[in-house]
Design an enzyme around this catalytic site. Structure first.
Site, PDB file in Angstrom:
ATOM      1  CE  LYS A 305      -4.423  -1.939   1.280  1.00 42.46           C
ATOM      2  NZ  LYS A 305      -5.597  -1.976   2.126  1.00 42.46           N
ATOM      3  NE  ARG A 340      -7.617  -8.671  -0.035  1.00 40.93           N
ATOM      4  CZ  ARG A 340      -7.159  -7.636  -0.907  1.00 40.93           C
ATOM      5  NH1 ARG A 340      -6.368  -6.768  -0.606  1.00 40.93           N
ATOM      6  NH2 ARG A 340      -7.614  -7.786  -2.356  1.00 40.93           N
TER       7      ARG A 340
END
Length: 371
Positions: A305, A340
């Site tokens: 991210k 995840r």
């Protein structure tokens, strides 16, 4: 005046014997907590912070105001609750250790893989197989990009992208989650062999989603996102991001319970990167142990991210492996049950080494002084 209570683990021990037994197994996993902060918050302001060990928790809870006593007792019970495994078709996913969920994006505009698996089932099948062979417990299939600024996907396009991927993953015997906020996609994917609904809108995007989840009685991941419309990153306004996300997830859980979703089918995700600044994302990762007080398994999605780039000279998504592993280890240290990730093999290797250290600590008495 509204008073809220939180029991936040603030001290992690390598083993219970390191604290002469004065430690609890956090959420039934491989992390032991020996120090907790009991916090009272009145109208947004913290008015009490008491540090307590498990040995003295009962007395500390007994001193709390009657208005928060039941909630505090519930949180203390939840922090020690051992979650049963997820039974996903023929696969059993244990939640007493960190599990890795591999990401399979079938979108044209994914920030991480640039559409490599869209309209290319052979590449998608090979990628899914590689993740499973590397140790992924689940494959998470998504047909809509939810990065900041991404356009909404038409339901028909999402179905055309997701269903073939679900079919070839199901043919491998994989445990499958479908990353979608549309009930038609949820229903069709479950019919093709998916097992989990992973909804970044926490079943809010379409009022039919909640009823579908309750009727299907399948596990659902409820993720925090501040946006109420197509832009899930919009409308972010926090007094304290940790407490605000905690309360939001509590309300989302309760709403699902009221709608008929079984408690054992609810997983929670704090929504790292969704409508949060770098400082807010870091605060949430540091506070992850607190979220076990909600009594549900926790999923962490921080892989590749933007905050990693922000901390790493603006490294692009393809060069964020080190930061992704760092966040995965932080999640493991916090007792998170599901990670995840994009980089499955590397994360599984990090998890296995982490697990080896935890196992060794349980049998290492060499440097622990006797009472």
């Amino acid at each position: 005046m509204m008073t809220q209570v939180y029991i936040r683990p603030i001290g992690i021990a390598a083993s219970p014997q390191a604290e002469a037994g004065d430690a609890v197994r956090l959420a039934g996993g491989m992390v032991y907590a020996h120090r907790f902060a009991i916090l009272l918050r009145q109208d947004g302001e913290v008015t009490l912070r008491e540090r307590v060990s498990p040995e003295h928790m009962a007395q500390a809870l007994g001193r709390l105001p009657d208005s928060v006593a039941a909630e505090a007792e519930a949180q203390w019970t939840c922090l020690r609750f051992a979650h049963p495994p997820l039974q996903l078709g023929e696969r059993t996913v244990r939640l007493d250790q960190p599990q890795v969920m591999g990401i399979l994006n079938v979108t044209p505009d994914s920030f991480s893989d640039g559409g490599a698996f869209l309209d290319n089932p052979e590449a998608g099948r090979a990628h899914a197989a590689a993740m499973l062979e590397s140790g992924a417990a689940l494959v998470d299939i998504g047909g809509e990009s939810t990065r900041p600024g991404a356009a909404a996907t038409w339901e028909g396009d999402e179905l055309e992208r997701v269903l073939p991927a679900v079919e070839y993953c199901a043919a491998m015997g994989a445990a499958i989650s479908v990353d979608t906020r549309r009930p038609a996609v949820m229903e069709a994917a479950l019919a093709k062999g998916a097992h989990i609904i992973n909804d970044v809108s926490a079943l809010r995007h379409d009022p039919r989603s909640m009823a579908l989840a309750a009727a299907q009685q399948c596990p659902v991941v409820l993720m925090h996102s501040p946006g109420k419309s197509d832009d899930l990153h919009a409308d972010a306004d926090y007094d304290n991001v940790v407490f605000d996300v905690f309360e939001w997830l509590k309300n989302a859980r309760n709403h699902a319970l009221d709608a008929g979703v079984q408690r054992e089918n609810i997983l929670l995700d704090p929504g790292i990167g969704f409508g949060k600044t770098l400082a807010e994302n870091l605060a949430l990762v540091n506070a992850l142990p607190l979220f076990h007080a909600l009594g549900q398994p926790i999923m962490l999605g921080a892989s590749r991210k933007r905050m990693i780039g922000a901390l790493s000279n603006e490294a692009d998504a393809a060069h964020r492996l080190g930061g992704s592993i760092a966040f995965a280890v932080a999640g493991m240290d916090a007792g998170v049950q599901l990670l995840r990730v994009h980089d499955v093999a590397e994360t599984v290797q990090a998890r296995n080494v982490w697990r080896g250290l935890r196992d060794a600590a349980l049998t290492d008495f060499s440097d622990i002084p006797a009472d």
